[in-house]
Design an enzyme around this catalytic site. Structure first.
Site, mmCIF file in Angstrom:
data_model
loop_
_atom_site.group_PDB
_atom_site.id
_atom_site.type_symbol
_atom_site.label_atom_id
_atom_site.label_comp_id
_atom_site.label_asym_id
_atom_site.label_seq_id
_atom_site.Cartn_x
_atom_site.Cartn_y
_atom_site.Cartn_z
ATOM 1 N N HIS A 7 56.632 90.716 24.178
ATOM 2 C CA HIS A 7 56.889 91.870 24.901
ATOM 3 C C HIS A 7 58.034 92.829 24.237
ATOM 4 O O HIS A 7 58.667 92.343 23.474
ATOM 5 C CB HIS A 7 57.351 91.496 26.510
ATOM 6 C CG HIS A 7 58.470 90.671 26.301
ATOM 7 N ND1 HIS A 7 58.416 89.305 26.144
ATOM 8 C CD2 HIS A 7 59.822 90.747 26.471
ATOM 9 C CE1 HIS A 7 59.533 88.565 26.401
ATOM 10 N NE2 HIS A 7 60.722 89.716 26.459
ATOM 11 N N HIS A 79 65.245 94.785 24.062
ATOM 12 C CA HIS A 79 64.973 93.763 22.984
ATOM 13 C C HIS A 79 63.602 93.911 22.903
ATOM 14 O O HIS A 79 62.748 94.168 23.475
ATOM 15 C CB HIS A 79 65.557 92.428 23.213
ATOM 16 C CG HIS A 79 65.169 91.654 24.456
ATOM 17 N ND1 HIS A 79 65.465 91.723 25.744
ATOM 18 C CD2 HIS A 79 63.672 90.829 24.562
ATOM 19 C CE1 HIS A 79 64.762 90.835 26.498
ATOM 20 N NE2 HIS A 79 63.599 90.600 26.060
ATOM 21 N N GLU A 130 64.277 88.811 20.451
ATOM 22 C CA GLU A 130 64.044 87.538 21.298
ATOM 23 C C GLU A 130 62.870 86.868 20.331
ATOM 24 O O GLU A 130 61.955 87.389 20.158
ATOM 25 C CB GLU A 130 63.703 87.715 22.524
ATOM 26 C CG GLU A 130 63.419 86.515 23.483
ATOM 27 C CD GLU A 130 62.961 86.621 24.888
ATOM 28 O OE1 GLU A 130 62.707 87.792 25.352
ATOM 29 O OE2 GLU A 130 62.933 85.753 25.679
#
Ligand code: CO
Length: 140
Positions: A7, A79, A130
């Protein structure tokens, strides 16, 4: 080491407004917002065929995105999350290569119930990364 983009997360000051804008202006499917007090965020997902966009609104006093929104009051890209098949092997490789892992380097259970780590944005040209462990990540 990286398999898929899981994502892209966008910090938004008002999740309801952001979800409505994505639905109405972009014709997007947006999930019902979920409050995740342990992560300090309320989250909704925009589902797109090849990935997800995570809309994040701060929740509570110590939200990890509060300082980001203080600097970017209109919101912005927070992020990028990449999938890896073995998060501990990924961490060890990153440390060997001189990259820094945020917090203590021990994977935490993230918003999708899978182990995640965050990498220092200064080591990746200003972008917070991430990593999320997804076993058997091939979706081809
Ligand atoms: Co994320």
């Amino acid at each position: 080491m990286l398999t898929w983009v899981n994502h892209v997360a966008l910090a938004v000051p008002d999740l309801e407004k952001a979800a409505a804008r994505y639905r109405e202006s972009l014709g997007a499917r947006v999930s019902i917002p979920q409050r995740l007090p342990e992560h300090g965020v309320t989250v909704a997902f925009v589902t797109i065929a090849n990935t997800k966009i995570e809309l994040l609104e701060p929740l509570g006093e110590n939200s990890p995105i509060a300082s980001f929104l203080a600097k970017h009051p209109d919101g912005g890209m927070h992020h990028v999350c990449y999938e890896v098949t073995d998060i501990n092997a990924a961490r060890d490789h990153l440390l060997t290569s001189g990259a820094r892992i945020l917090c203590d380097g021990i994977p935490k259970i993230g918003a999708h119930g899978r182990p995640v780590l965050f990498l220092h944005p200064k080591d990746f040209f200003g972008t917070l990364i991430e990593l999320e462990e997804v076993k058997g990540a091939s979706r081809a």
